[in-house]
Design a protein around this motif. Structure first.
Motif, short mmCIF file in Angstrom:
data_model
loop_
_atom_site.label_atom_id
_atom_site.label_comp_id
_atom_site.label_asym_id
_atom_site.label_seq_id
_atom_site.Cartn_x
_atom_site.Cartn_y
_atom_site.Cartn_z
N LYS A 12 0.83 -1.20 0.00
CA LYS A 12 0.00 0.00 0.00
C LYS A 12 0.87 1.25 0.00
CE LYS A 12 -1.82 -1.57 3.70
NZ LYS A 12 -2.10 -2.69 4.47
N GLN A 44 -6.09 2.69 5.92
CA GLN A 44 -5.71 1.46 5.25
C GLN A 44 -4.53 0.78 5.93
OE1 GLN A 44 -3.88 1.87 1.29
NE2 GLN A 44 -3.46 4.02 1.79
N PRO A 89 -4.05 -2.52 10.93
CA PRO A 89 -4.07 -3.97 10.64
C PRO A 89 -5.50 -4.48 10.45
CG PRO A 89 -2.55 -3.48 12.42
CD PRO A 89 -3.28 -2.20 12.12
N LYS A 90 -5.66 -5.43 9.55
CA LYS A 90 -6.97 -5.94 9.16
C LYS A 90 -7.81 -6.36 10.36
CE LYS A 90 -9.10 -9.29 6.07
NZ LYS A 90 -8.86 -10.33 5.06
N GLU A 91 -7.20 -7.07 11.30
CA GLU A 91 -7.94 -7.56 12.46
C GLU A 91 -8.52 -6.40 13.27
OE1 GLU A 91 -4.47 -8.24 12.19
OE2 GLU A 91 -4.94 -9.92 10.86
N GLU A 92 -7.74 -5.34 13.41
CA GLU A 92 -8.20 -4.18 14.18
C GLU A 92 -9.27 -3.41 13.42
OE1 GLU A 92 -5.24 -1.75 16.08
OE2 GLU A 92 -3.87 -3.46 16.14
N ARG A 93 -9.17 -3.33 12.08
CA ARG A 93 -10.21 -2.67 11.28
C ARG A 93 -11.53 -3.41 11.44
NH1 ARG A 93 -6.48 -2.58 6.91
NH2 ARG A 93 -7.73 -4.17 5.92
N GLN A 94 -11.48 -4.74 11.38
CA GLN A 94 -12.70 -5.54 11.53
C GLN A 94 -13.30 -5.35 12.91
OE1 GLN A 94 -11.10 -9.38 10.47
NE2 GLN A 94 -11.73 -9.16 8.34
#
Length: 139
Positions: A100, A112, A115-120
């Motif tokens: 990115k 963006q 981290p993905k887990e925290e965004r979810q």
């Protein structure tokens, strides 16, 4: 995935660093005024751009105007050597990881790098908060 912030002491770079600190996201900072980009760093950033040099070169900078550069015709080696000599040719900050890239500070797009887990988790937590708030219409 290490996030890197390349910039200077400008306001946008300071805002970016503060945002990462506030969100406890580790990053590596490089002051490109004191430590110019290596050819490998320059190439990696170019690979992440959508429109190549147009995305990273500050066409409003004094250096760009004084050098009278044509981004369409200048060889990359020549541009790289100019960036070494005039780091202000680059827009600041340049924020990136392996996949990115973000140029400049934008509070919406910078997410963006969460981290993905925290965004979810953030999305789920906010969804539950909306459902528990009866004064919001339509929910």
């Amino acid at each position: 995935m290490t996030v890197k912030i390349y910039g200077s002491s400008c306001a946008s770079t300071r805002k970016s660093r503060m945002w990462f600190n506030t969100h406890n996201i580790p990053y590596v900072y490089k002051d490109i005024m004191r430590n110019p980009l290596s050819i490998e760093e320059f190439q990696h950033i170019l690979r992440l751009t959508e429109e190549g040099t147009k995305d990273i070169i500050s066409t409003r900078s004094k250096a760009y105007k004084q050098l009278n550069i044509n981004l369409e015709t200048i060889p990359l080696k020549k541009l790289y050597s100019l960036i070494q000599e005039f780091p202000r040719l680059l827009r600041h900050p340049i924020i990136f990881d392996e996949k990115k890239l973000q140029i400049g500070f934008d509070e919406h797009n910078i997410r963006q790098f969460i981290p993905k887990e925290e965004r979810q988790k953030f999305i789920i937590d906010n969804l539950f908060n909306l459902n528990n708030n009866p004064h919001i219409e339509g929910i």
